[in-house]
Design an enzyme around this catalytic site. Structure first.
Site, mmCIF file in Angstrom:
data_model
loop_
_atom_site.group_PDB
_atom_site.id
_atom_site.type_symbol
_atom_site.label_atom_id
_atom_site.label_comp_id
_atom_site.label_asym_id
_atom_site.label_seq_id
_atom_site.Cartn_x
_atom_site.Cartn_y
_atom_site.Cartn_z
ATOM 1 C CG ASP A 136 -0.265 -0.235 2.522
ATOM 2 O OD1 ASP A 136 0.901 0.208 2.684
ATOM 3 O OD2 ASP A 136 -0.877 -0.867 3.408
ATOM 4 C CG HIS A 138 4.077 -10.033 0.109
ATOM 5 N ND1 HIS A 138 3.171 -10.300 1.115
ATOM 6 C CD2 HIS A 138 5.011 -11.026 0.193
ATOM 7 C CE1 HIS A 138 3.539 -11.401 1.766
ATOM 8 N NE2 HIS A 138 4.650 -11.844 1.231
#
Ligand SMILES: [Zn+2]
Length: 254
Positions: A107, A122
């Site tokens: 994010d 990730h």
């Protein structure tokens, strides 16, 4: 030990550390309005990851993945760093102790909070890349293509499929980022784990390095984790509440 005592102990350990590395997971971003993918209300409740988020389905049905990704992207754009992200930014800039953040999140909130070295194991929603020629695109460029009705978006140079730089199921974690993460943990005298249940491998194996080399380990997570017994202190609670409390004590004792 009471939670208050644990917070004092955590502050004491931070005070005595000079090279701190943080390892964060979905739990740190929940208070920013991004539900854990795996939790009720999370993305996987609506989109079965086996159908929408594996690398092989991306290759055969890229539109499915892009549909889900656009929803994730909306969530991320609306989100703001919370007090736990800000606490990590303070540990870097105000106290000069935090050297890097290793995150399972895609994010971008650690970078937006101000941390300089963020290792995204990730991947990230910020960029995409062409599977044909490896050209990188910022998400705004891809959004323009999507706005023009290009679904799935294709590379203007080679017409290859464009894939977000988030790591899908069945896809290798980025080797160089994992390697840098290992090096950072090896160099650290304290690892602070925040908002990770430490159950998703291989990422969850990283904190065990800190234990093996005898560094300090602090865990702040809503639930118990398998590593709690190895930690100097494990605090159960919301990161956005616990982290500012730790820094408040740190200010008193520094
Ligand atoms: Zn291309």
């Amino acid at each position: 030990m009471s939670q208050e005592d644990k917070i004092k102990q955590a502050a004491e350990i931070i005070k005595n550390s000079t090279y701190i590395v943080a390892f964060t997971g979905a739990g740190i971003s929940v208070e920013s309005g991004i539900p854990d993918f795996r939790s009720p209300g999370g993305l996987w409740e609506k989109y079965n990851p086996n159908e929408y988020a594996t690398y092989s389905t991306f290759l055969t049905h890229p539109v499915k993945y892009w549909t889900m990704h656009m929803e994730l992207r909306e969530m991320v754009i609306d989100a703001q760093p919370n007090s736990a992200h800000n606490a990590l930014a303070s540990l870097e800039h105000k106290y000069g102790k935090l050297k890097s953040v290793i995150t399972q999140n895609v994010d971008f909130l650690h970078s937006r909070a101000g941390n300089t070295k963020v290792l995204e194991i990730h991947g990230t929603t910020q960029t995409s890349r062409c599977l044909g020629c490896d050209k990188t695109f910022y998400f705004t460029e891809v959004e323009e293509m999507l706005d023009q009705g290009q679904l799935p978006p294709r590379c203007p140079r080679c017409r290859g499929l464009i894939k977000p730089n988030t790591i899908l199921f069945g896809e290798q974690l980025p080797y160089d980022v994992l390697e840098q993460s290992r090096e950072e943990i090896m160099a650290a005298d304290l690892l602070i784990v925040i908002g990770s249940s430490l159950t998703v491998y291989p990422a969850a194996a990283l904190p065990s390095i800190a234990v093996q080399i005898g560094s300090g380990l602090i865990i702040v997570n809503k639930e118990f984790t398998p590593m709690d017994t190895y930690a100097n202190v494990a605090i159960q609670g919301m990161a956005g509440i616990i982290m500012p409390k730790i820094l408040a004590v740190l200010d008193e004792i520094l």
